[in-house]
Scaffold this active site. Structure first.
Site, PDB file in Angstrom:
ATOM      1  N   CYS A   1       0.834  -1.203   0.000  1.00 35.77           N
ATOM      2  CA  CYS A   1       0.000   0.000   0.000  1.00 35.77           C
ATOM      3  C   CYS A   1       0.870   1.255   0.000  1.00 35.77           C
ATOM      4  O   CYS A   1       1.671   1.451   0.930  1.00 35.77           O
ATOM      5  CB  CYS A   1      -0.921  -0.007   1.221  1.00 35.77           C
ATOM      6  SG  CYS A   1      -1.871   1.519   1.398  1.00 35.77           S
TER       7      CYS A   1
ATOM      8  N   LYS B   1     -10.802  -8.432   5.863  1.00 34.83           N
ATOM      9  CA  LYS B   1     -10.310  -7.717   7.038  1.00 34.83           C
ATOM     10  C   LYS B   1     -10.789  -8.373   8.339  1.00 34.83           C
ATOM     11  O   LYS B   1     -11.960  -8.747   8.444  1.00 34.83           O
ATOM     12  CB  LYS B   1     -10.784  -6.263   6.999  1.00 34.83           C
ATOM     13  CG  LYS B   1     -10.367  -5.497   5.754  1.00 34.83           C
ATOM     14  CD  LYS B   1     -10.929  -4.092   5.788  1.00 34.83           C
ATOM     15  CE  LYS B   1     -10.600  -3.327   4.513  1.00 34.83           C
ATOM     16  NZ  LYS B   1     -11.459  -3.738   3.374  1.00 34.83           N
TER      17      LYS B   1
ATOM     18  N   VAL C   1      -5.653   1.130   5.776  1.00 34.73           N
ATOM     19  CA  VAL C   1      -4.350   1.324   6.389  1.00 34.73           C
ATOM     20  C   VAL C   1      -3.744   2.584   5.768  1.00 34.73           C
ATOM     21  O   VAL C   1      -4.112   2.971   4.657  1.00 34.73           O
ATOM     22  CB  VAL C   1      -3.440   0.094   6.158  1.00 34.73           C
ATOM     23  CG1 VAL C   1      -3.974  -1.118   6.878  1.00 34.73           C
ATOM     24  CG2 VAL C   1      -3.254  -0.210   4.675  1.00 34.73           C
TER      25      VAL C   1
ATOM     26  N   GLU D   1      -5.004   7.112   8.831  1.00 32.39           N
ATOM     27  CA  GLU D   1      -4.803   7.992   7.678  1.00 32.39           C
ATOM     28  C   GLU D   1      -3.339   8.416   7.556  1.00 32.39           C
ATOM     29  O   GLU D   1      -2.674   8.760   8.520  1.00 32.39           O
ATOM     30  CB  GLU D   1      -5.721   9.213   7.790  1.00 32.39           C
ATOM     31  CG  GLU D   1      -6.007   9.902   6.466  1.00 32.39           C
ATOM     32  CD  GLU D   1      -4.939  10.916   6.099  1.00 32.39           C
ATOM     33  OE1 GLU D   1      -4.651  11.036   4.890  1.00 32.39           O
ATOM     34  OE2 GLU D   1      -4.395  11.583   7.006  1.00 32.39           O
ATOM     35  N   SER D   2      -2.858   8.370   6.318  1.00 31.57           N
ATOM     36  CA  SER D   2      -1.415   8.503   6.099  1.00 31.57           C
ATOM     37  C   SER D   2      -0.854   9.864   6.492  1.00 31.57           C
ATOM     38  O   SER D   2       0.177   9.943   7.166  1.00 31.57           O
ATOM     39  CB  SER D   2      -1.071   8.180   4.640  1.00 31.57           C
ATOM     40  OG  SER D   2      -1.657   9.116   3.757  1.00 31.57           O
TER      41      SER D   2
END
Length: 246
Positions: A28, A55, A68, A80-81
């Protein structure tokens, strides 16, 4: 702890007091952003990989969106990135990644908002089976790379967007730039390749990024990305690809 992905029906791996945990998927790009910051700042942590097509119930309880990355430490949960990267930089404040200058910090936000103009045509091209559409989207990508070429060149203190060392934005952009070379391989069309001579400043940036230990630790090469995405496009992604048996 296993690197294999936890799927629906799996037992929740118990947390340890005071131990930072990243919920991750190895391929990801958004989770890679968080991994880059963790590696660059040498933050001790453990990783739990998630099977995103199946999941675990306990993961959905942590993040109902089912996405993710997610960070967890004790009773604190951060999804959240961009939020995880900023939180890590604030909490583990040595070797700061966010620019001190408010103007530069604001422009890094602008640069981040622009990433969508790369992501949308890239994944559109990856999913498309129409050759002319793929080439059209590839031209969009190249046009938007020129925007970053000009903005980075104007800073004059590279090789990174952060100057002599990377900033948060370098790590927000890198995972998507890393995946661009897979497009001509996936579509078997060299016309789609990045034209390095037309973006020399970005090309030098990419070379400097690839030499960072954090990038080395979190990256896959183009052929590996192709192998994974072929499975993803077929509807049967192998989240444990390249892992040896535990």
């Amino acid at each position: 702890m296993t690197q294999k992905s936890f799927a629906q029906g799996s037992a929740f791996p118990p947390t340890k007091p005071g131990v930072l945990r990243l919920y991750n998927m190895r391929f990801c790009p958004f989770a890679q952003r968080t991994r880059l910051v963790l590696e660059y700042k040498k933050i001790p942590h453990e990783v739990v990989n998630i099977h995103l097509k199946s999941k675990p119930e306990w993961f959905l309880a942590l993040n109902p969106l089912g996405q993710v990355p997610v960070l967890q430490i004790d009773d604190k949960i951060v999804p959240e990135s961009t939020a995880t990267c900023d939180w890590l930089d604030d909490v583990y404040s040595e070797n700061r990644l966010q620019p001190a200058d408010p103007y530069r910090r604001a422009w890094d936000r602008v640069l981040h908002e622009y990433i969508g103009k790369l992501i949308t045509p890239f994944y559109g091209a990856v999913r498309s089976s129409d050759a002319s559409e793929v080439e059209s989207k590839s031209e969009e990508i190249k046009k938007h790379l020129q925007f970053y070429e000009e903005k980075l060149k104007a800073r004059e203190d590279g090789p990174f967007f952060g100057g002599s060392k990377p900033s948060t934005f370098d790590f927000l952009l890198w995972p998507f730039y890393e995946r661009l070379p897979m497009l001509p391989l996936l579509k078997d069309n060299p016309v789609l390749d990045i034209e390095a001579d037309k973006i020399p400043t970005l090309t030098a940036w990419a070379k400097a990024m690839r030499e960072l230990p954090a990038v080395i630790a979190t990256s896959f090469d183009a052929s590996s990305h192709v192998a994974w995405y072929k499975g993803h496009l077929s509807g049967a992604p192998d989240y444990d690809m390249f892992l040896k048996e535990d």
